[in-house]
Design a protein around this motif. Structure first.
Motif, mmCIF file in Angstrom:
data_model
loop_
_atom_site.group_PDB
_atom_site.id
_atom_site.type_symbol
_atom_site.label_atom_id
_atom_site.label_comp_id
_atom_site.label_asym_id
_atom_site.label_seq_id
_atom_site.Cartn_x
_atom_site.Cartn_y
_atom_site.Cartn_z
ATOM 1 N N THR A 91 3.913 -23.225 55.166
ATOM 2 C CA THR A 91 4.761 -22.804 54.174
ATOM 3 C C THR A 91 5.655 -24.100 53.398
ATOM 4 O O THR A 91 5.962 -23.810 52.395
ATOM 5 C CB THR A 91 6.076 -21.568 54.550
ATOM 6 O OG1 THR A 91 6.416 -22.497 55.714
ATOM 7 C CG2 THR A 91 5.237 -20.467 55.052
ATOM 8 N N GLN A 92 5.615 -25.145 54.326
ATOM 9 C CA GLN A 92 6.449 -26.200 53.658
ATOM 10 C C GLN A 92 5.347 -26.759 52.787
ATOM 11 O O GLN A 92 5.709 -27.814 51.966
ATOM 12 C CB GLN A 92 6.670 -27.194 54.791
ATOM 13 C CG GLN A 92 7.898 -26.400 55.847
ATOM 14 C CD GLN A 92 8.051 -27.479 56.962
ATOM 15 O OE1 GLN A 92 7.466 -28.328 57.293
ATOM 16 N NE2 GLN A 92 9.016 -26.943 57.973
ATOM 17 N N MET A 93 3.931 -26.726 53.010
ATOM 18 C CA MET A 93 3.171 -27.289 52.066
ATOM 19 C C MET A 93 2.682 -26.506 50.760
ATOM 20 O O MET A 93 2.191 -27.255 49.757
ATOM 21 C CB MET A 93 1.748 -27.320 52.824
ATOM 22 C CG MET A 93 1.686 -28.569 54.099
ATOM 23 S SD MET A 93 1.754 -30.159 53.412
ATOM 24 C CE MET A 93 0.204 -30.032 52.427
ATOM 25 N N LEU A 94 3.002 -25.084 50.962
ATOM 26 C CA LEU A 94 2.615 -24.425 49.515
ATOM 27 C C LEU A 94 3.261 -24.685 48.400
ATOM 28 O O LEU A 94 2.564 -24.878 47.547
ATOM 29 C CB LEU A 94 2.847 -22.889 50.070
ATOM 30 C CG LEU A 94 1.891 -22.136 51.207
ATOM 31 C CD1 LEU A 94 2.388 -20.947 51.476
ATOM 32 C CD2 LEU A 94 0.404 -22.373 51.044
ATOM 33 N N GLN A 95 4.442 -25.110 48.409
ATOM 34 C CA GLN A 95 5.220 -25.413 47.429
ATOM 35 C C GLN A 95 4.554 -26.791 46.500
ATOM 36 O O GLN A 95 4.725 -26.887 45.665
ATOM 37 C CB GLN A 95 6.844 -25.560 47.604
ATOM 38 C CG GLN A 95 6.997 -26.775 48.666
ATOM 39 C CD GLN A 95 8.297 -26.723 49.102
ATOM 40 O OE1 GLN A 95 9.228 -26.155 48.204
ATOM 41 N NE2 GLN A 95 8.727 -27.285 50.181
ATOM 42 N N ARG A 96 3.781 -27.423 47.487
ATOM 43 C CA ARG A 96 3.404 -28.661 46.880
ATOM 44 C C ARG A 96 1.930 -28.496 46.332
ATOM 45 O O ARG A 96 1.338 -29.658 45.968
ATOM 46 C CB ARG A 96 3.364 -29.814 47.841
ATOM 47 C CG ARG A 96 4.780 -30.161 48.253
ATOM 48 C CD ARG A 96 4.888 -31.627 48.921
ATOM 49 N NE ARG A 96 4.166 -31.647 50.175
ATOM 50 C CZ ARG A 96 4.716 -31.336 51.412
ATOM 51 N NH1 ARG A 96 6.185 -30.695 51.241
ATOM 52 N NH2 ARG A 96 4.168 -31.141 52.581
ATOM 53 N N LEU A 97 1.340 -27.237 46.677
ATOM 54 C CA LEU A 97 -0.089 -27.208 46.165
ATOM 55 C C LEU A 97 -0.240 -26.358 45.070
ATOM 56 O O LEU A 97 0.548 -25.570 44.686
ATOM 57 C CB LEU A 97 -0.744 -26.185 47.474
ATOM 58 C CG LEU A 97 -0.979 -26.796 48.974
ATOM 59 C CD1 LEU A 97 -1.509 -25.748 49.891
ATOM 60 C CD2 LEU A 97 -1.713 -28.035 48.957
ATOM 61 N N PRO A 98 -1.259 -26.736 44.258
ATOM 62 C CA PRO A 98 -1.561 -26.317 42.961
ATOM 63 C C PRO A 98 -1.670 -24.664 43.201
ATOM 64 O O PRO A 98 -2.615 -24.263 44.323
ATOM 65 C CB PRO A 98 -2.730 -26.785 42.426
ATOM 66 C CG PRO A 98 -3.400 -27.489 43.454
ATOM 67 C CD PRO A 98 -2.450 -27.990 44.361
ATOM 68 N N TYR A 99 -1.539 -23.900 42.245
ATOM 69 C CA TYR A 99 -1.805 -22.255 42.394
ATOM 70 C C TYR A 99 -3.328 -22.037 42.695
ATOM 71 O O TYR A 99 -3.590 -21.152 43.279
ATOM 72 C CB TYR A 99 -1.437 -21.800 40.761
ATOM 73 C CG TYR A 99 -1.855 -20.137 40.867
ATOM 74 C CD1 TYR A 99 -0.989 -19.156 41.491
ATOM 75 C CD2 TYR A 99 -2.970 -19.960 40.195
ATOM 76 C CE1 TYR A 99 -1.520 -17.758 41.523
ATOM 77 C CE2 TYR A 99 -3.340 -18.487 40.087
ATOM 78 C CZ TYR A 99 -2.483 -17.642 40.840
ATOM 79 O OH TYR A 99 -2.862 -16.315 40.727
ATOM 80 N N GLU A 100 -4.260 -22.781 42.039
ATOM 81 C CA GLU A 100 -5.796 -22.447 42.201
ATOM 82 C C GLU A 100 -6.092 -22.708 43.739
ATOM 83 O O GLU A 100 -6.894 -21.897 44.455
ATOM 84 C CB GLU A 100 -6.481 -23.235 41.343
ATOM 85 C CG GLU A 100 -6.321 -23.200 40.007
ATOM 86 C CD GLU A 100 -5.119 -23.922 39.239
ATOM 87 O OE1 GLU A 100 -4.307 -24.478 39.955
ATOM 88 O OE2 GLU A 100 -4.761 -23.529 38.028
ATOM 89 N N THR A 101 -5.590 -23.780 44.402
ATOM 90 C CA THR A 101 -5.773 -23.993 45.848
ATOM 91 C C THR A 101 -5.169 -22.823 46.672
ATOM 92 O O THR A 101 -6.053 -22.487 47.433
ATOM 93 C CB THR A 101 -5.052 -25.288 46.076
ATOM 94 O OG1 THR A 101 -5.604 -26.196 45.356
ATOM 95 C CG2 THR A 101 -5.236 -25.533 47.757
ATOM 96 N N VAL A 102 -3.836 -22.345 46.474
ATOM 97 C CA VAL A 102 -3.483 -21.222 46.894
ATOM 98 C C VAL A 102 -4.142 -20.100 46.744
ATOM 99 O O VAL A 102 -4.265 -19.317 47.768
ATOM 100 C CB VAL A 102 -1.981 -21.119 46.651
ATOM 101 C CG1 VAL A 102 -1.456 -19.941 47.583
ATOM 102 C CG2 VAL A 102 -1.064 -22.332 46.996
ATOM 103 N N SER A 103 -4.473 -19.734 45.556
ATOM 104 C CA SER A 103 -5.320 -18.567 45.302
ATOM 105 C C SER A 103 -6.699 -18.536 45.995
ATOM 106 O O SER A 103 -7.166 -17.450 46.333
ATOM 107 C CB SER A 103 -5.344 -18.561 43.777
ATOM 108 O OG SER A 103 -6.207 -17.386 43.606
ATOM 109 N N SER A 104 -7.236 -19.714 45.966
ATOM 110 C CA SER A 104 -8.798 -19.745 46.727
ATOM 111 C C SER A 104 -8.463 -19.696 48.170
ATOM 112 O O SER A 104 -9.429 -19.188 49.019
ATOM 113 C CB SER A 104 -9.374 -20.873 46.280
ATOM 114 O OG SER A 104 -8.656 -22.003 46.779
ATOM 115 N N LEU A 115 -4.848 -28.872 56.131
ATOM 116 C CA LEU A 115 -3.920 -29.495 55.282
ATOM 117 C C LEU A 115 -2.504 -29.700 55.853
ATOM 118 O O LEU A 115 -1.818 -30.297 55.073
ATOM 119 C CB LEU A 115 -3.580 -28.144 54.230
ATOM 120 C CG LEU A 115 -4.692 -27.884 53.212
ATOM 121 C CD1 LEU A 115 -4.564 -26.283 52.547
ATOM 122 C CD2 LEU A 115 -4.963 -28.931 52.136
ATOM 123 N N VAL A 116 -2.273 -28.986 57.004
ATOM 124 C CA VAL A 116 -1.037 -29.318 57.603
ATOM 125 C C VAL A 116 -0.991 -30.779 58.029
ATOM 126 O O VAL A 116 -1.852 -31.025 58.681
ATOM 127 C CB VAL A 116 -0.760 -28.208 58.693
ATOM 128 C CG1 VAL A 116 0.440 -28.727 59.533
ATOM 129 C CG2 VAL A 116 -0.557 -26.866 58.227
#
Length: 761
Positions: free
Chosen positions: A8-21, A117-118
């Motif tokens: 969750t600490q990483m998600l805010q730094r990831l682009p939307y496309e990465t999270v969506s995939s 990713l973590v």
């Protein structure tokens, strides 16, 4: 749910496309990962793969649990919008009921990608392997999907071919009917001809696609297998490095799963080729070669034998077969071991000729363990009865000669017609006949494990290596052997380099200087009777057995040269001391301290080194407490504050035994009453044996000894007792203690005072 918290600490730094995939909205949205995170991370997902159909019921069970937990979370949510959204997600997950394995593999892949990713504040040495394994396992999964696609194409081809055969038969029948009855069925015939042509085109298209996909699958299998074998070599390489203290993850289960998947894919592709009728094709030959390499490479030494083996002594070793579950049932597989020399190890393609040694208990059955899912042959009581030495070159000694154990077996894999001969050799071993050879044999193994190349010709090693590599090896071996996290520091490193290169005045960087095997353990150190490794190993053994806690807490300065010692102590108050390893004796630690000199200046004294035997009799902490002249550990720590916890409480001795109780206490030479024949002052160590007040008089006092300190029993009499004194046989003092006057100049050396004992009533 520790992984999710980090994620969750990483998600805010990831682009939307990465999270969506990463979290597909239509199948496994991020909300599902969030609300059932703890449950997800407590399940075993790594066992699942598309081809493991036997785990389908387990996957169904996990899917049911996930849906139930998600629905429970939804019903407990007070927010109506959130509740409805979660219920809809649980209904969407129902779509996986037809393919529960797909659900399990999807969750497995999500967790793998999260781990990649973590960030890790202290990454493990095997992290790069974990990342590579993640990519490699994804490649295997892609191969599995390709093979499934290939099977679907074959099934489609079969259906189309059947339809084509049927329509051709209909065409012939229809033509005959029209001709017999004189009917005009041209339009129907043309329509049927067009349909037949379309079917023929479809068959051809599917055949072309099948041929292309078959080649692509075989290429992918070859690439995956190449990476697997490379990873297996990495495992063996790490196993070798573990001998010098490098970290090593010995878990073979992930590699075994990978190996089994490759075998399964090979079998599926051979079956597809058989169904196409291309049994003599290049692809079939390539698959056979890949199969042979995989079957051979899957035989490894799981637990290496000791790398220094004494003849007539028992030892154990274990070999493991990663394809054990695929071994054809029936006749048990017997693994045999033999010892081979270096020349035989270089020619493993042929059966070894001369028998260079006789092994006892050199056969074992390859057995499968259902609990660990491993198939191993355990050699528990093996022994080398005798060994045949090769002709040695020049000054080469028997402790430099390397052998290995060769393990062989004949194995048949389910689905394969012919048996395969498999073999594997152990890491090199040195065979000794006496314990006195052990130290030099270990040096040979250290050099081999530290500096040999991964894919070397057995058992080639370089003659010279850069000092930085040597130092890293010494540091790794020291910390692992002692069992400490406290590494050698830059001062220790510099002194070790000065010692091995015999450059006491060299102040520059040694990193790129080359150190030879001869300097390491062939040539004796200048002015000594032992080699560098013999001296270093003695220090390591002493620290491991008696000084681990002191070293780990940074209380021992360790390796320090004469110039550096005087440099850091010359301006310190009297009583300042430090602990350093003896430079002149094997396995000794000494105390260097500042004391006043006769001319009003200062001198640095070095107390006679304490050996392993000395510290067995009286620990280092108590010895430091005994010496009143030392008060502050360099730079300025009160000795009671840092060594107090190592002091032992002297036992209260009973006086009802009929003996006068005694106790041991250390005194340096200048404090103990000297014998009448010796009035020299010095800093050698003495043990004083004190009698304790007792109402019992007239009984003999028990004798005691400390290392090389010899104490005789006192003979009691009504009028008193006497004791004969012996001089200590210690005769190899440390480098001379310089007397430092107020100007800082050296004015001479102090000879150590002989060791003696005395009684105080």
């Amino acid at each position: 749910m520790a992984q999710w918290i980090q994620m969750t600490q990483m998600l805010q730094r990831l682009p939307y496309e990465t999270v969506s995939s990463l979290y597909p909205p239509n199948s496994f949205p991020i909300e599902v990962r969030h609300y059932i995170a703890e449950w997800i991370e407590n399940q075993r997902w790594e066992d699942f793969s598309i081809e493991n159909v036997e785990l389908q019921s387990q996957a169904e069970n996990l899917l049911d649990q996930a849906i139930t937990i998600l629905q429970t979370v939804a019903l407990q949510n007070a927010n109506v919008v959130e509740r409805m959204k979660l219920m809809q997600m649980s209904r969407n997950m129902d779509l996986f009921r037809q393919q529960p394995l797909k659900f399990a593999v999807m969750v497995r892949d999500i967790l793998r990608q999260e781990r990649a990713l973590v960030p890790r504040s202290n990454p493990a040495p095997s992290q790069s392997y974990q990342m590579r394994d993640l990519v490699n396992m994804q490649d295997v999964d892609h191969l599995v999907l390709k093979v499934l696609n290939l099977q679907e194409i074959r099934k489609s081809m079969h259906q189309v071919q059947e339809e084509l055969n049927w329509e051709r038969q209909n065409f012939e029948s229809l033509q005959a009917t029209f001709q017999q009855n004189g009917l005009d069925g041209k339009s129907e015939v043309q329509k049927l001809q067009a349909h037949i042509k379309q079917l023929e085109y479809n068959v051809q298209a599917l055949t072309t696609k099948q041929t292309h996909l078959l080649k692509e699958c075989v290429d992918s299998l070859g690439n995956c297998q190449t990476r697997f074998i490379d990873r297996l070599k990495d495992w063996v390489w790490d196993q070798r490095k573990a001998a010098i203290g490098f970290p090593f993850d010995d878990n073979l289960n992930p590699l075994q799963t990978w190996c089994e998947q490759l075998l399964g894919m090979n079998g599926n592709l051979r079956q597809e080729l058989m169904l196409t009728g291309e049994m003599s094709s290049d692809l079939q030959e390539r698959l056979s070669q890949l199969l042979q390499v995989l079957i051979q490479s899957s035989f490894i030494v799981d637990k290496q034998p000791p790398q220094v083996i004494k003849t007539q002594s028992k030892f154990s070793t274990t070999v493991r077969y990663l394809l054990g579950e695929k071994v054809a049932p029936g006749k048990p597989v017997m693994v045999k071991a033999q010892i081979i020399n270096e020349m035989q190890a270089r020619n493993l393609g042929s059966v070894p000729g001369d028998n260079v040694g006789e092994l006892i208990n050199n056969s074992a059955v390859l057995e499968h363990n259902l609990a660990t899912k491993s198939t191993c042959a355990n050699f528990r009581n093996m022994s080398i009865k005798k060994i045949k030495r090769a002709d040695r070159k020049g000054s080469e000694s028997v402790t430099e000669e390397k052998f290995a154990l060769l393990f062989t077996a004949e194995i048949t894999i389910t689905g394969c017609d012919t048996p395969y001969r498999i073999q594997v050799i152990s890491q090199p071993v040195v065979v000794i006949v006496h314990g006195s050879q052990d130290n030099n044999a270990v040096a040979t193994i250290i050099w081999d494990c530290a500096f040999s190349e991964r894919d070397r010709i057995p058992f080639v090693v370089p003659e010279r290596v850069p000092w930085r590599m040597m130092y890293n090896t010494l540091n790794s071996k020291f910390t692992s052997e002692v069992g400490t996290q406290h590494n050698l520091d830059q001062y220790n490193q510099h002194f070790l380099a000065q010692k091995i290169f015999d450059k006491p005045d060299y102040a520059d960087d040694f990193s790129n200087m080359m150190v030879s095997w001869a300097q390491f353990n062939k040539e004796v150190l200048p002015g000594r009777t032992f080699t560098f490794w013999q001296w270093f190993e003695g220090v390591m053994e002493l620290t491991k057995k008696h000084l681990k806690s002191y070293w780990s807490e940074g209380l021992i300065f360790g390796f320090i040269g004469k110039q550096h010692l005087h440099l850091i102590l010359k301006d310190r108050p009297n009583g300042t001391f430090l602990l350093r390893f003896s430079d002149s004796e094997i396995g000794g630690i000494t105390i260097a301290y500042v004391s006043p000199s006769e001319n009003g200046g200062q001198k640095i004294q070095n107390i006679q080194p304490f050996s392993k035997r000395d510290l067995e009799i009286r620990g280092l902490g108590d010895r430091i407490r005994d010496i009143e002249h030392i008060t502050y550990l360099y730079p300025e720590y009160n000795k009671r504050d840092v060594f107090g916890k190592f002091y032992t409480v002297e036992p209260q001795l009973s006086t009802n035994t009929g003996y006068i109780p005694v106790s041991l206490q250390l005194r340096i030479g200048m404090d103990a009453p000297p014998p009448a024949s010796n009035t020299a002052q010095g800093s050698s160590a003495n043990f004083i044996m004190e009698t304790m007040p007792s109402p019992q008089v007239g009984f003999p006092v028990e004798a005691a000894s400390s290392g090389s300190n010899i104490v005789t029993a006192a003979e009691a009499s009504p009028s008193g007792f006497s004791m004969q004194q012996f001089q200590s046989p210690f005769n190899s003092p440390e480098f001379p203690d310089e007397i430092i006057d107020p100007t800082g100049s050296s004015s001479g050396a102090i000879e150590p005072m002989p060791l003696d004992l005395d009684f105080f009533s």
